[in-house]
Design an enzyme around this catalytic site. Structure first.
Site, PDB file in Angstrom:
ATOM      1  N   TYR A   1     -68.417 -13.905 -32.265  1.00 21.84           N
ATOM      2  CA  TYR A   1     -67.860 -14.323 -33.547  1.00 21.84           C
ATOM      3  C   TYR A   1     -67.863 -15.842 -33.674  1.00 21.84           C
ATOM      4  CZ  TYR A   1     -64.611 -14.515 -37.510  1.00 21.84           C
ATOM      5  OH  TYR A   1     -64.034 -14.755 -38.741  1.00 21.84           O
TER       6      TYR A   1
ATOM      7  N   SER B   1     -65.104 -20.083 -40.354  1.00 17.63           N
ATOM      8  CA  SER B   1     -63.818 -19.703 -39.770  1.00 17.63           C
ATOM      9  C   SER B   1     -63.298 -20.860 -38.930  1.00 17.63           C
ATOM     10  CB  SER B   1     -64.005 -18.468 -38.864  1.00 17.63           C
ATOM     11  OG  SER B   1     -62.873 -18.216 -38.058  1.00 17.63           O
TER      12      SER B   1
END
Length: 265
Positions: free
Chosen positions: A169, A157
Protein backbone atom coordinates in the site's frame (compact mmCIF):
# COMPACT_ATOMS: atom_id res chain seq x y z
CA UNK A 1 -16.88 28.22 0.70
CA UNK A 2 -18.46 27.44 -2.64
CA UNK A 3 -16.87 27.11 -6.08
CA UNK A 4 -18.50 27.71 -9.43
CA UNK A 5 -18.15 24.57 -11.56
CA UNK A 6 -21.18 25.25 -13.74
CA UNK A 7 -20.81 23.62 -17.14
CA UNK A 8 -17.80 21.55 -16.11
CA UNK A 9 -17.66 17.78 -16.45
CA UNK A 10 -15.98 15.64 -13.81
CA UNK A 11 -15.03 11.98 -13.49
CA UNK A 12 -14.72 10.37 -10.06
CA UNK A 13 -13.36 6.83 -9.77
CA UNK A 14 -14.15 4.86 -6.67
CA UNK A 15 -17.35 6.88 -6.58
CA UNK A 16 -19.57 4.20 -5.05
CA UNK A 17 -18.77 5.10 -1.44
CA UNK A 18 -16.58 7.00 0.98
CA UNK A 19 -14.36 9.78 -0.34
CA UNK A 20 -15.37 9.16 -3.94
CA UNK A 21 -19.08 9.47 -3.24
CA UNK A 22 -18.71 12.66 -1.23
CA UNK A 23 -16.46 14.20 -3.87
CA UNK A 24 -18.92 13.33 -6.62
CA UNK A 25 -21.75 14.85 -4.61
CA UNK A 26 -19.73 18.00 -3.94
CA UNK A 27 -18.77 18.41 -7.61
CA UNK A 28 -22.44 18.12 -8.54
CA UNK A 29 -23.48 20.56 -5.83
CA UNK A 30 -21.05 23.06 -7.37
CA UNK A 31 -22.74 22.67 -10.75
CA UNK A 32 -20.59 20.05 -12.48
CA UNK A 33 -21.88 17.10 -14.46
CA UNK A 34 -20.40 13.99 -12.86
CA UNK A 35 -19.44 10.60 -14.27
CA UNK A 36 -19.38 8.22 -11.31
CA UNK A 37 -17.11 5.24 -11.95
CA UNK A 38 -16.65 2.12 -9.85
CA UNK A 39 -16.68 -1.68 -10.00
CA UNK A 40 -19.47 -1.67 -7.40
CA UNK A 41 -22.59 -1.11 -9.48
CA UNK A 42 -25.13 -0.76 -6.67
CA UNK A 43 -23.06 1.79 -4.78
CA UNK A 44 -22.27 3.76 -7.92
CA UNK A 45 -25.92 3.97 -8.87
CA UNK A 46 -26.77 5.05 -5.31
CA UNK A 47 -24.30 7.91 -5.67
CA UNK A 48 -25.98 8.98 -8.90
CA UNK A 49 -29.40 8.79 -7.25
CA UNK A 50 -28.14 10.94 -4.37
CA UNK A 51 -26.82 13.55 -6.81
CA UNK A 52 -29.97 13.59 -8.91
CA UNK A 53 -32.26 13.79 -5.88
CA UNK A 54 -30.38 16.96 -4.88
CA UNK A 55 -30.93 18.45 -8.33
CA UNK A 56 -27.55 17.57 -9.82
CA UNK A 57 -26.52 15.78 -13.00
CA UNK A 58 -24.68 12.46 -12.96
CA UNK A 59 -24.29 9.16 -14.74
CA UNK A 60 -22.76 5.88 -13.63
CA UNK A 61 -20.33 3.75 -15.62
CA UNK A 62 -19.05 0.44 -14.31
CA UNK A 63 -15.27 0.71 -14.52
CA UNK A 64 -12.39 -1.54 -13.56
CA UNK A 65 -9.45 0.87 -13.46
CA UNK A 66 -7.01 -1.97 -14.22
CA UNK A 67 -8.68 -2.53 -17.61
CA UNK A 68 -7.45 -0.09 -20.29
CA UNK A 69 -10.54 -0.58 -22.44
CA UNK A 70 -12.84 0.12 -19.48
CA UNK A 71 -10.92 3.27 -18.54
CA UNK A 72 -10.97 4.53 -22.12
CA UNK A 73 -14.73 3.85 -22.24
CA UNK A 74 -15.17 5.77 -18.96
CA UNK A 75 -13.59 8.87 -20.47
CA UNK A 76 -15.58 8.42 -23.66
CA UNK A 77 -18.76 8.31 -21.57
CA UNK A 78 -17.94 11.78 -20.26
CA UNK A 79 -17.40 13.03 -23.80
CA UNK A 80 -20.50 11.36 -25.26
CA UNK A 81 -22.80 12.31 -22.38
CA UNK A 82 -21.60 15.80 -21.49
CA UNK A 83 -19.43 16.93 -24.38
CA UNK A 84 -15.97 16.80 -22.84
CA UNK A 85 -13.89 16.45 -19.70
CA UNK A 86 -12.62 19.20 -17.38
CA UNK A 87 -12.01 17.55 -14.03
CA UNK A 88 -11.01 14.13 -12.72
CA UNK A 89 -10.59 12.65 -9.27
CA UNK A 90 -8.69 9.37 -9.59
CA UNK A 91 -9.68 7.91 -6.27
CA UNK A 92 -10.20 4.16 -6.70
CA UNK A 93 -7.95 2.11 -4.46
CA UNK A 94 -7.65 -0.79 -2.04
CA UNK A 95 -5.65 -1.44 1.11
CA UNK A 96 -4.80 -5.08 0.44
CA UNK A 97 -3.18 -7.41 2.93
CA UNK A 98 -1.23 -5.83 5.79
CA UNK A 99 1.42 -8.49 6.37
CA UNK A 100 5.07 -7.46 6.87
CA UNK A 101 7.32 -7.19 3.81
CA UNK A 102 8.71 -10.72 3.99
CA UNK A 103 5.23 -12.18 4.41
CA UNK A 104 3.52 -10.34 1.57
CA UNK A 105 2.24 -12.56 -1.21
CA UNK A 106 3.04 -11.83 -4.83
CA UNK A 107 -0.67 -11.94 -5.62
CA UNK A 108 -1.45 -9.22 -3.08
CA UNK A 109 1.46 -7.05 -4.22
CA UNK A 110 0.32 -7.26 -7.82
CA UNK A 111 -3.34 -6.54 -7.03
CA UNK A 112 -2.53 -3.49 -4.90
CA UNK A 113 -0.14 -2.10 -7.51
CA UNK A 114 -2.54 -2.82 -10.37
CA UNK A 115 -5.42 -0.93 -8.75
CA UNK A 116 -3.69 1.80 -6.76
CA UNK A 117 -0.87 2.75 -9.12
CA UNK A 118 -1.40 1.29 -12.59
CA UNK A 119 -5.08 2.20 -12.31
CA UNK A 120 -4.21 5.84 -11.63
CA UNK A 121 -1.76 5.84 -14.55
CA UNK A 122 -4.39 4.42 -16.92
CA UNK A 123 -6.91 7.04 -15.79
CA UNK A 124 -4.35 9.80 -16.31
CA UNK A 125 -3.43 8.40 -19.72
CA UNK A 126 -6.94 8.65 -21.14
CA UNK A 127 -8.02 11.73 -19.20
CA UNK A 128 -4.96 13.66 -20.37
CA UNK A 129 -5.52 12.59 -23.96
CA UNK A 130 -9.01 14.11 -23.83
CA UNK A 131 -8.02 17.22 -21.88
CA UNK A 132 -5.22 18.00 -24.32
CA UNK A 133 -6.91 16.86 -27.54
CA UNK A 134 -7.33 20.44 -28.80
CA UNK A 135 -5.08 22.28 -26.37
CA UNK A 136 -3.02 25.19 -27.60
CA UNK A 137 -0.64 25.43 -24.62
CA UNK A 138 -1.16 29.18 -24.30
CA UNK A 139 -0.94 29.20 -20.51
CA UNK A 140 -4.62 30.08 -20.08
CA UNK A 141 -5.91 28.13 -17.07
CA UNK A 142 -9.57 28.34 -18.09
CA UNK A 143 -11.30 25.24 -19.47
CA UNK A 144 -14.74 24.96 -21.05
CA UNK A 145 -15.54 21.28 -21.72
CA UNK A 146 -13.89 21.57 -25.15
CA UNK A 147 -10.86 19.35 -24.64
CA UNK A 148 -8.62 22.28 -23.66
CA UNK A 149 -6.97 22.03 -20.25
CA UNK A 150 -8.34 20.75 -16.99
CA UNK A 151 -7.58 19.73 -13.42
CA UNK A 152 -6.87 16.28 -12.01
CA UNK A 153 -6.52 15.14 -8.42
CA UNK A 154 -5.17 11.69 -7.56
CA UNK A 155 -5.77 10.08 -4.19
CA UNK A 156 -2.56 9.12 -2.45
CA UNK A 157 -2.37 8.75 1.34
CA UNK A 158 -0.32 9.61 4.40
CA UNK A 159 1.23 6.23 3.51
CA UNK A 160 2.59 7.98 0.42
CA UNK A 161 4.43 10.47 2.64
CA UNK A 162 5.54 8.19 5.46
CA UNK A 163 6.00 4.57 6.52
CA UNK A 164 2.35 4.25 7.55
CA UNK A 165 0.53 1.22 6.20
CA UNK A 166 1.72 -2.02 4.64
CA UNK A 167 4.57 -2.26 2.15
CA UNK A 168 2.43 -2.76 -0.94
CA UNK A 169 0.00 0.00 0.00
CA UNK A 170 2.74 2.48 0.96
CA UNK A 171 4.74 1.73 -2.18
CA UNK A 172 1.69 2.22 -4.38
CA UNK A 173 0.78 5.51 -2.71
CA UNK A 174 4.36 6.81 -2.91
CA UNK A 175 4.15 5.92 -6.59
CA UNK A 176 0.97 7.95 -7.01
CA UNK A 177 2.78 11.05 -5.75
CA UNK A 178 5.69 10.51 -8.13
CA UNK A 179 3.30 9.97 -11.03
CA UNK A 180 1.37 13.09 -10.06
CA UNK A 181 4.48 15.26 -10.07
CA UNK A 182 5.70 13.99 -13.42
CA UNK A 183 2.28 14.42 -15.05
CA UNK A 184 2.01 17.93 -13.62
CA UNK A 185 5.31 18.99 -15.15
CA UNK A 186 4.70 17.27 -18.48
CA UNK A 187 1.25 18.78 -19.02
CA UNK A 188 1.57 22.23 -17.47
CA UNK A 189 1.98 23.87 -20.88
CA UNK A 190 -1.22 22.15 -21.98
CA UNK A 191 -3.08 23.94 -19.16
CA UNK A 192 -3.69 20.77 -17.15
CA UNK A 193 -3.04 20.93 -13.41
CA UNK A 194 -2.33 17.64 -11.60
CA UNK A 195 -2.22 17.33 -7.81
CA UNK A 196 -2.71 14.66 -5.17
CA UNK A 197 -4.45 14.54 -1.82
CA UNK A 198 -3.02 12.45 1.01
CA UNK A 199 -5.79 11.54 3.44
CA UNK A 200 -5.08 10.50 6.99
CA UNK A 201 -7.37 8.12 8.86
CA UNK A 202 -10.79 8.85 7.38
CA UNK A 203 -14.22 7.41 8.20
CA UNK A 204 -14.59 5.27 5.08
CA UNK A 205 -15.71 1.67 4.49
CA UNK A 206 -12.05 0.68 3.94
CA UNK A 207 -11.01 2.09 7.33
CA UNK A 208 -14.07 0.59 9.00
CA UNK A 209 -13.04 -2.83 7.69
CA UNK A 210 -9.48 -2.31 8.89
CA UNK A 211 -10.77 -1.19 12.29
CA UNK A 212 -12.82 -4.36 12.59
CA UNK A 213 -9.76 -6.48 11.78
CA UNK A 214 -7.09 -4.42 13.59
CA UNK A 215 -8.80 -2.06 16.06
CA UNK A 216 -5.62 -1.34 18.03
CA UNK A 217 -3.70 -0.35 14.89
CA UNK A 218 -6.41 2.10 13.80
CA UNK A 219 -6.59 3.59 17.30
CA UNK A 220 -2.82 4.05 17.19
CA UNK A 221 -2.95 5.89 13.86
CA UNK A 222 -5.82 8.11 15.05
CA UNK A 223 -3.82 8.91 18.17
CA UNK A 224 -0.91 10.01 15.99
CA UNK A 225 -3.07 12.69 14.37
CA UNK A 226 -2.77 15.83 16.51
CA UNK A 227 -6.45 16.64 16.00
CA UNK A 228 -7.05 13.25 17.68
CA UNK A 229 -10.00 12.14 15.58
CA UNK A 230 -10.78 10.54 12.27
CA UNK A 231 -11.37 12.80 9.34
CA UNK A 232 -14.54 12.67 7.28
CA UNK A 233 -14.95 11.96 3.56
CA UNK A 234 -16.47 15.43 3.23
CA UNK A 235 -13.22 17.00 4.47
CA UNK A 236 -11.25 15.21 1.74
CA UNK A 237 -13.88 16.17 -0.84
CA UNK A 238 -13.50 19.82 0.17
CA UNK A 239 -9.78 19.68 -0.60
CA UNK A 240 -10.31 17.89 -3.91
CA UNK A 241 -12.92 20.35 -5.13
CA UNK A 242 -10.73 23.31 -4.17
CA UNK A 243 -7.79 21.86 -6.08
CA UNK A 244 -10.01 21.42 -9.13
CA UNK A 245 -11.42 24.94 -8.95
CA UNK A 246 -10.12 28.23 -10.32
CA UNK A 247 -9.29 29.18 -6.72
CA UNK A 248 -6.29 26.83 -7.05
CA UNK A 249 -5.34 27.97 -10.56
CA UNK A 250 -1.63 28.35 -9.68
CA UNK A 251 -1.35 25.03 -7.85
CA UNK A 252 0.06 21.95 -9.57
CA UNK A 253 2.44 19.08 -8.84
CA UNK A 254 1.71 19.02 -5.12
CA UNK A 255 0.75 16.30 -2.65
CA UNK A 256 -1.58 17.78 -0.02
CA UNK A 257 -1.88 16.06 3.36
CA UNK A 258 -5.41 16.19 4.75
CA UNK A 259 -4.51 14.24 7.83
CA UNK A 260 -5.29 16.07 11.06
CA UNK A 261 -1.61 16.93 11.43
CA UNK A 262 -0.20 13.36 11.11
CA UNK A 263 2.63 14.28 8.74
CA UNK A 264 3.53 17.39 10.75
CA UNK A 265 5.01 15.26 13.51
Amino acid sequence: MTYNLDGKTAIVTGGASGIGRKTAERFAAEGANVVVADVVTDGGEETVESIESAGGSATFVETDVTDPDAVEAMVQTAVDTYGGLDIAHNNAGIEGETDPVAEQTEANWKQVMDINLTGVWLCLKYELQEMTANGDGDGDSDSDSDGVGGAIVNTSSIAGLSAAGSSAYAASKHGVIGLTRVAATEYAEADVRVNAVCPGVIETPMVEQSAAENPEEIEQFVGMQPLNRMGTPEEIANAVVWLCSDEASFVTGNAYPVDGGFTAL
